[in-house]
Design an enzyme around this catalytic site. Structure first.
Site, PDB file in Angstrom:
ATOM      1  N   SER A 147       0.849  -1.200   0.000  1.00  0.00           N
ATOM      2  CA  SER A 147       0.000   0.000   0.000  1.00  0.00           C
ATOM      3  C   SER A 147       0.879   1.242   0.000  1.00  0.00           C
ATOM      4  CB  SER A 147      -0.859  -0.034   1.271  1.00  0.00           C
ATOM      5  OG  SER A 147      -1.427   1.224   1.548  1.00  0.00           O
ATOM      6  N   TYR A 160      -3.567  -0.392   9.876  1.00  0.00           N
ATOM      7  CA  TYR A 160      -3.357  -0.713   8.460  1.00  0.00           C
ATOM      8  C   TYR A 160      -1.928  -0.351   8.041  1.00  0.00           C
ATOM      9  CZ  TYR A 160      -4.553  -0.806   3.413  1.00  0.00           C
ATOM     10  OH  TYR A 160      -4.614  -1.079   2.055  1.00  0.00           O
TER      11      TYR A 160
END
Ligand code: NAP
Ligand code: GCO
Length: 267
Positions: A147, A160
């Protein structure tokens, strides 16, 4: 050198986790177009049935399974079942993932652990189950879906970001530990991609205007748009194919340029 052959996945067996929609499904469709046999898992029977129909509509005969990627025994059983029904996995994409957007001080340790479990522990569990078959076969490709948050932080995504930062390092570690067995483990770091995971960030406002976060992302992205799951297809085929046989431990950011850009100067 036959360059088209270098990018072919003919004869390969791929497992893409969480490929019932979104990025995983786009990658699976790309692999199928390049000649691979597709296996995927997701978290429910209904999701699996919908996905199999969607693959069929695209001409892809995918093998679908329900399996929680956090459950080590279930993952071992899945890999054994795929070996029995389809064959030994050549390509693994650790794609299944979740996000919880909660300010850190409001987040429970339980919620934090859940995100780490799906986004970081599961790629460890699935890779661990698949690597022995790759060693026996003499080759393997692992692609971890990282990510922007493997590099950047922002409000509300502490778990996250911690998981995806960890996944970047797990990628480099698998490369370090198993590169000598002709296994290449790389990551793809997608930018902001229009899928169900990011739908809340793109919701229209009551007056019909764009969500402030939506405008923010477009202004932060040199490409001046959100990514589509299809933007990940070419990069994923590259990292799954012989064309990337000397690329190992690399994170390929597919982000329309976000990481290269400091942001618009004040007018
Ligand atoms: P998505 O549309 O929400 O899809 C997530 C997939 O993961 C679904 O197939 C879901 O299965 C599966 N899944 C979730 N938990 C699971 C579990 N415990 N066991 C098995 N399967 C599970 O997400 P996406 O946007 O395509 O994202 C895919 C990956 O890319 C994620 O790792 C995400 O963090 C990453 N990513 C996304 C973006 C973005 O902007 N969208 C950007 C960078 C990275 P069900 O359908 O059965 O629930
Ligand atoms: C968020 C987003 C993300 C991503 C993605 C960016 O809330 O900031 O959901 O973190 O979708 O992983 O690369």
């Amino acid at each position: 050198m036959d360059i088209a052959k270098q990018f072919s996945l003919e004869g390969k067996i791929a497992l893409i986790t969480g490929a019932s929609h979104g990025i995983g499904m786009a990658i699976a469709n790309a692999f199928a177009s390049a000649g691979a046999t597709i296996c995927f898992n997701c978290s429910s029977e209904s999701s699996k049935a919908r996905a199999i129909e969607a693959y069929k509509a695209n001409g892809v005969d995918a093998h679908g399974y329900v399996c929680d990627v956090c459950d080590e025994e279930a993952v071992k059983a899945l890999v054994a079942q795929i070996k029995e029904e389809v064959g030994v996995i050549d390509i693994l994409v650790n794609n299944a993932g979740i996000i919880k957007r909660i300010p850190m001080l409001d987040m429970s340790a339980e919620d934090f652990r859940k995100v780490i479990d799906v986004d970081l522990n599961a790629p460890f569990i699935v890779s661990k189950a698949v690597i022995p078959g790759m060693i026996e076969k003499g080759h393997g490709k692992i692609i971890n879906i990282c990510s922007m948050m493997s590099e950047l932080g922002r409000e509300t995504v502490s778990a996250y970001a911690a998981a995806k930062g960890g996944l970047k390092m797990l990628t480099r570690n698998i490369c370090s530990e198993y590169g000598e067995y002709n296994i290449q483990c790389n990551g793809i770091g997608p930018g902001y991609i229009a899928t169900s995971q990011t739908a809340p960030l793109r919701e229209r406002q009551p007056d019909g205007s764009r969500h402030p976060f939506d405008q923010f992302i477009v202004s932060k992205t040199p490409a001046a748009r959100w990514g589509e799951a299809e933007d990940l297809m070419g990069p994923a085929v590259f990292l799954a194919s012989d064309a990337s046989n000397f690329v190992n431990g690399h994170i390929l950011y597919v982000d329309g340029g976000i990481l290269a850009y400091i942001g618009k100067q004040p007018q």
